[in-house]
Design a protein around this motif. Sequence first.
Motif, PDB file in Angstrom:
ATOM      1  N   LEU A  65     -77.549 -73.691  90.850  1.00 50.82           N
ATOM      2  CA  LEU A  65     -77.146 -73.257  89.786  1.00 50.82           C
ATOM      3  C   LEU A  65     -77.884 -72.154  89.301  1.00 50.82           C
ATOM      4  CD1 LEU A  65     -74.634 -73.864  87.535  1.00 50.82           C
ATOM      5  CD2 LEU A  65     -77.067 -75.552  87.301  1.00 50.82           C
ATOM      6  N   VAL A  66     -78.969 -72.147  88.708  1.00 52.61           N
ATOM      7  CA  VAL A  66     -80.081 -71.167  88.622  1.00 52.61           C
ATOM      8  C   VAL A  66     -79.936 -69.898  88.561  1.00 52.61           C
ATOM      9  CG1 VAL A  66     -82.563 -70.736  88.227  1.00 52.61           C
ATOM     10  CG2 VAL A  66     -81.871 -73.548  87.440  1.00 52.61           C
ATOM     11  N   ARG A  67     -79.921 -69.943  90.130  1.00 49.32           N
ATOM     12  CA  ARG A  67     -79.407 -68.223  90.662  1.00 49.32           C
ATOM     13  C   ARG A  67     -79.186 -67.879  90.570  1.00 49.32           C
ATOM     14  NH1 ARG A  67     -80.713 -70.157  95.456  1.00 49.32           N
ATOM     15  NH2 ARG A  67     -78.030 -70.264  96.486  1.00 49.32           N
ATOM     16  N   ASP A  68     -77.201 -68.624  89.788  1.00 44.42           N
ATOM     17  CA  ASP A  68     -76.061 -68.357  89.773  1.00 44.42           C
ATOM     18  C   ASP A  68     -75.978 -67.462  88.479  1.00 44.42           C
ATOM     19  OD1 ASP A  68     -75.664 -67.622  92.324  1.00 44.42           O
ATOM     20  OD2 ASP A  68     -74.314 -70.024  92.399  1.00 44.42           O
ATOM     21  N   THR A  69     -76.956 -68.507  87.489  1.00 41.07           N
ATOM     22  CA  THR A  69     -76.655 -68.008  86.480  1.00 41.07           C
ATOM     23  C   THR A  69     -77.624 -67.110  85.088  1.00 41.07           C
ATOM     24  OG1 THR A  69     -77.441 -70.016  85.306  1.00 41.07           O
ATOM     25  CG2 THR A  69     -75.107 -70.396  85.845  1.00 41.07           C
ATOM     26  N   ALA A  70     -78.839 -67.489  86.262  1.00 44.32           N
ATOM     27  CA  ALA A  70     -79.639 -66.298  85.127  1.00 44.32           C
ATOM     28  C   ALA A  70     -80.218 -64.934  84.840  1.00 44.32           C
ATOM     29  CB  ALA A  70     -80.975 -65.827  86.896  1.00 44.32           C
ATOM     30  N   PRO A  71     -79.825 -64.546  83.680  1.00 41.74           N
ATOM     31  CA  PRO A  71     -80.033 -63.448  83.500  1.00 41.74           C
ATOM     32  C   PRO A  71     -80.136 -61.853  83.636  1.00 41.74           C
ATOM     33  CG  PRO A  71     -81.389 -64.794  81.842  1.00 41.74           C
ATOM     34  CD  PRO A  71     -81.237 -65.746  82.974  1.00 41.74           C
ATOM     35  N   ARG A  72     -79.691 -61.104  84.068  1.00 43.58           N
ATOM     36  CA  ARG A  72     -81.132 -59.774  84.858  1.00 43.58           C
ATOM     37  C   ARG A  72     -81.634 -60.099  83.527  1.00 43.58           C
ATOM     38  NH1 ARG A  72     -77.446 -54.739  86.293  1.00 43.58           N
ATOM     39  NH2 ARG A  72     -79.396 -54.770  86.730  1.00 43.58           N
ATOM     40  N   LEU A  73     -83.410 -59.481  84.274  1.00 42.86           N
ATOM     41  CA  LEU A  73     -84.175 -59.084  83.723  1.00 42.86           C
ATOM     42  C   LEU A  73     -84.391 -57.524  84.141  1.00 42.86           C
ATOM     43  CD1 LEU A  73     -87.079 -61.980  85.613  1.00 42.86           C
ATOM     44  CD2 LEU A  73     -85.516 -62.379  83.081  1.00 42.86           C
ATOM     45  N   PHE A  74     -84.949 -56.795  83.144  1.00 37.88           N
ATOM     46  CA  PHE A  74     -85.376 -55.808  82.633  1.00 37.88           C
ATOM     47  C   PHE A  74     -86.951 -55.417  82.194  1.00 37.88           C
ATOM     48  CE2 PHE A  74     -83.126 -56.579  79.108  1.00 37.88           C
ATOM     49  CZ  PHE A  74     -82.934 -55.806  77.856  1.00 37.88           C
ATOM     50  N   ALA A  75     -87.527 -54.472  81.649  1.00 32.47           N
ATOM     51  CA  ALA A  75     -88.862 -54.009  81.179  1.00 32.47           C
ATOM     52  C   ALA A  75     -88.776 -53.049  80.386  1.00 32.47           C
ATOM     53  CB  ALA A  75     -89.387 -53.479  82.287  1.00 32.47           C
ATOM     54  N   VAL A  76     -88.929 -52.789  79.385  1.00 31.01           N
ATOM     55  CA  VAL A  76     -88.121 -51.298  78.620  1.00 31.01           C
ATOM     56  C   VAL A  76     -89.684 -50.481  78.453  1.00 31.01           C
ATOM     57  CG1 VAL A  76     -87.650 -50.339  75.869  1.00 31.01           C
ATOM     58  CG2 VAL A  76     -87.391 -52.594  76.899  1.00 31.01           C
ATOM     59  N   VAL A  77     -89.156 -49.423  79.756  1.00 30.34           N
ATOM     60  CA  VAL A  77     -90.923 -48.505  79.503  1.00 30.34           C
ATOM     61  C   VAL A  77     -91.572 -47.045  78.515  1.00 30.34           C
ATOM     62  CG1 VAL A  77     -92.590 -47.697  81.377  1.00 30.34           C
ATOM     63  CG2 VAL A  77     -91.033 -49.217  81.369  1.00 30.34           C
ATOM     64  N   GLN A  78     -91.823 -47.817  77.838  1.00 32.05           N
ATOM     65  CA  GLN A  78     -92.305 -46.284  77.041  1.00 32.05           C
ATOM     66  C   GLN A  78     -93.148 -44.880  77.887  1.00 32.05           C
ATOM     67  OE1 GLN A  78     -93.674 -47.574  73.827  1.00 32.05           O
ATOM     68  NE2 GLN A  78     -91.873 -47.310  72.742  1.00 32.05           N
ATOM     69  N   GLU A  79     -92.226 -43.823  77.411  1.00 34.23           N
ATOM     70  CA  GLU A  79     -93.162 -42.602  78.317  1.00 34.23           C
ATOM     71  C   GLU A  79     -93.919 -41.291  77.297  1.00 34.23           C
ATOM     72  OE1 GLU A  79     -90.010 -43.225  81.910  1.00 34.23           O
ATOM     73  OE2 GLU A  79     -89.359 -41.497  80.767  1.00 34.23           O
ATOM     74  N   TYR A  80     -94.942 -41.214  77.771  1.00 30.01           N
ATOM     75  CA  TYR A  80     -95.056 -39.815  76.899  1.00 30.01           C
ATOM     76  C   TYR A  80     -95.549 -38.672  77.801  1.00 30.01           C
ATOM     77  CZ  TYR A  80     -98.256 -43.166  76.613  1.00 30.01           C
ATOM     78  OH  TYR A  80     -99.392 -44.233  77.370  1.00 30.01           O
ATOM     79  N   ASP A  81     -95.613 -37.581  77.053  1.00 29.74           N
ATOM     80  CA  ASP A  81     -96.255 -36.486  77.224  1.00 29.74           C
ATOM     81  C   ASP A  81     -95.891 -36.378  78.838  1.00 29.74           C
ATOM     82  OD1 ASP A  81     -97.694 -36.169  75.187  1.00 29.74           O
ATOM     83  OD2 ASP A  81     -99.544 -37.441  76.251  1.00 29.74           O
ATOM     84  N   LEU A  82     -94.226 -36.450  78.734  1.00 28.19           N
ATOM     85  CA  LEU A  82     -94.287 -36.242  80.427  1.00 28.19           C
ATOM     86  C   LEU A  82     -93.908 -34.641  81.127  1.00 28.19           C
ATOM     87  CD1 LEU A  82     -90.472 -38.072  79.629  1.00 28.19           C
ATOM     88  CD2 LEU A  82     -92.554 -38.550  81.276  1.00 28.19           C
ATOM     89  N   GLU A  83     -93.856 -33.806  79.995  1.00 28.00           N
ATOM     90  CA  GLU A  83     -93.872 -32.306  80.481  1.00 28.00           C
ATOM     91  C   GLU A  83     -95.502 -32.179  81.024  1.00 28.00           C
ATOM     92  OE1 GLU A  83     -90.794 -30.814  80.680  1.00 28.00           O
ATOM     93  OE2 GLU A  83     -89.372 -32.714  80.151  1.00 28.00           O
ATOM     94  N   THR A  84     -95.773 -32.508  80.667  1.00 24.07           N
ATOM     95  CA  THR A  84     -97.254 -32.236  81.187  1.00 24.07           C
ATOM     96  C   THR A  84     -98.326 -32.705  82.321  1.00 24.07           C
ATOM     97  OG1 THR A  84     -98.597 -33.347  78.961  1.00 24.07           O
ATOM     98  CG2 THR A  84     -97.620 -31.612  78.393  1.00 24.07           C
ATOM     99  N   GLU A  85     -99.330 -32.416  82.752  1.00 20.63           N
ATOM    100  CA  GLU A  85    -100.219 -32.971  83.303  1.00 20.63           C
ATOM    101  C   GLU A  85    -100.644 -34.539  83.368  1.00 20.63           C
ATOM    102  OE1 GLU A  85    -104.270 -31.604  83.446  1.00 20.63           O
ATOM    103  OE2 GLU A  85    -102.700 -29.467  83.577  1.00 20.63           O
ATOM    104  N   TYR A  86    -100.467 -34.667  81.758  1.00 18.55           N
ATOM    105  CA  TYR A  86    -100.968 -36.160  80.962  1.00 18.55           C
ATOM    106  C   TYR A  86     -99.904 -36.890  80.891  1.00 18.55           C
ATOM    107  CZ  TYR A  86    -105.202 -33.268  80.737  1.00 18.55           C
ATOM    108  OH  TYR A  86    -105.563 -32.122  80.263  1.00 18.55           O
ATOM    109  N   ALA A  87     -98.630 -37.460  81.464  1.00 13.28           N
ATOM    110  CA  ALA A  87     -97.575 -37.912  81.358  1.00 13.28           C
ATOM    111  C   ALA A  87     -98.401 -39.394  81.889  1.00 13.28           C
ATOM    112  CB  ALA A  87     -96.481 -37.448  82.745  1.00 13.28           C
ATOM    113  N   ASP A  88     -97.472 -40.011  81.489  1.00 10.75           N
ATOM    114  CA  ASP A  88     -98.054 -41.484  81.674  1.00 10.75           C
ATOM    115  C   ASP A  88     -97.061 -42.261  80.960  1.00 10.75           C
ATOM    116  OD1 ASP A  88     -99.880 -43.458  82.160  1.00 10.75           O
ATOM    117  OD2 ASP A  88    -101.219 -42.962  80.609  1.00 10.75           O
TER     118      ASP A  88
END
Length: 111
Positions: free
Chosen positions: A23-46
């Motif tokens: 029951l728990v497995r079938d009704t569990a919400p989906r889990l997710f993370a919100v990831v922030q990304e910055y400096d994507l166009e540089t060698e310092y992307a993080d």
Amino acid sequence: MATVAAQGPSSAPFDFDKEVCALVRDTAPRLFAVVQEYDLETEYADAHVAAWGMAYDDGSAHVIGVGGIVTMSLQSPERAVRHYGRREGISARLVWLDPGAGATFARAEAA
């Protein structure tokens, strides 16, 4: 509402704990993370995890910031991306977790 109940006479004994885990497995919400990304166009992307969320079958989501100060009830997980990606130079995206197929009563086994 999903429930657990014996399904009538059977040659196999009813395993209530097994049914509760299903029951728990079938009704569990989906889990997710919100990831922030910055400096994507540089060698310092993080990137870093800015928030964790749960998405429900009706499309809604609950999100809590990593520091615990920001909490949101949203119409969809994608709205959290808009919130966390609105600063200049920072983008955000969802990363969905795949918790596997298991459910357990033991906290150590769930980790």
